[in-house]
Design an enzyme around this catalytic site. Sequence first.
Site, PDB file in Angstrom:
ATOM      1  N   LYS A  67      32.712  34.130  55.859  1.00 21.11           N
ATOM      2  CA  LYS A  67      32.170  34.872  57.004  1.00 21.11           C
ATOM      3  C   LYS A  67      30.972  35.722  56.564  1.00 21.11           C
ATOM      4  O   LYS A  67      29.911  35.676  57.176  1.00 21.11           O
ATOM      5  CB  LYS A  67      33.274  35.754  57.617  1.00 21.11           C
ATOM      6  CG  LYS A  67      32.839  36.412  58.906  1.00 21.11           C
ATOM      7  CD  LYS A  67      33.922  37.286  59.486  1.00 21.11           C
ATOM      8  CE  LYS A  67      33.805  38.663  58.906  1.00 21.11           C
ATOM      9  NZ  LYS A  67      34.741  39.628  59.463  1.00 21.11           N
TER      10      LYS A  67
ATOM     11  N   ASP B 132      34.007  35.891  63.527  1.00 23.36           N
ATOM     12  CA  ASP B 132      34.720  37.157  63.359  1.00 23.36           C
ATOM     13  C   ASP B 132      35.789  37.243  64.445  1.00 23.36           C
ATOM     14  O   ASP B 132      36.024  36.278  65.177  1.00 23.36           O
ATOM     15  CB  ASP B 132      33.748  38.343  63.406  1.00 23.36           C
ATOM     16  CG  ASP B 132      33.034  38.436  64.740  1.00 23.36           C
ATOM     17  OD1 ASP B 132      33.450  37.758  65.704  1.00 23.36           O
ATOM     18  OD2 ASP B 132      32.057  39.186  64.841  1.00 23.36           O
TER      19      ASP B 132
END
Length: 219
Positions: A128, A146
Site C-alpha cells: 500500500k 486503504d
Amino acid sequence: MNKWPAMIDGDHIKRVLNCLDKAYGTELVCYLKHETPWQLLIAVILSAQCTDERVNIVTKDLFVKYDTLQKFADADLKELEKDIHSIGFYHNKAKNIIACAKRLIEVYGGEVPRSLEDLTSLAGVGRKTANVIRGNVYNDPSIVVDTHVKRISKKLGFTNEEEPVKVEKDLMQVIPKDHWILINIHLITLGRSFCKARKTDCENCFLKEECYSRRNENV
Ligand code: SF4
C-alpha cells in the site's frame, strides 16, 4: 475477479467515474503534507492505523527537527519515539523509520526508489505504502487500497473481495488505468463525506443512482 453483479459493466464503471470526476475534480491531491519524496514516505509509514490529520500535526514539527534524511537515519530511537508518541504503534514506526532512512542512504543514495520491489524492501513499507509513492511521486499508475477504498469499492460493486491485494487486482481489471491513482483520492474523499464507515448518507450521495449497495441492502 469473482462473479459479481451484472450491473457492473464498462458503462456502469464509466458513469461512476464520471460522477466522481464531476464532484471531486481530477487533480491528484495528497492529503499527507510533505515537501520531498522521503518526507512523503515517512508520513505514509506514520499514517498506518492513524488519521492523516494527526500525521500532519506531528510531521509539522517532526520535519523541522529532522530536516534531512540523514537526521532520521542518525536519530536516537527513544527520542524519535517521544517525538511521534501521539501516533499509534510509535515504537515500531520509529524503528522502521530509522531503518528505512538508513537503507535509503546506503542503498539508494538518499533517493526514494521507484519500483514496487525496491520500495517494499524498505523497513515499514508494504504494498500500500509503495503504491502511494509510485502514484504520488512518480505518477506511475497504481491503485492504493486503504480502508476507504476497500469498503467503498465493495459498496459500488467493483469487487466482492476482502483482502487488499485481491481488491487491488479486481480494481485493476475494472478501472481504466488513467483513474488508478485518482480512484484512491476520490474514494477517500467520498469516505470522509457521504460514505462514512459508521453511517452512510445515501439519500444525499451523488452516487445513489449508481451504487450497488444502495440497491442491495446487504452489502
Ligand atoms: S449511495 Fe450510500 S453506500 Fe453508496 S456510495 Fe453513496 S453513501 Fe456510500
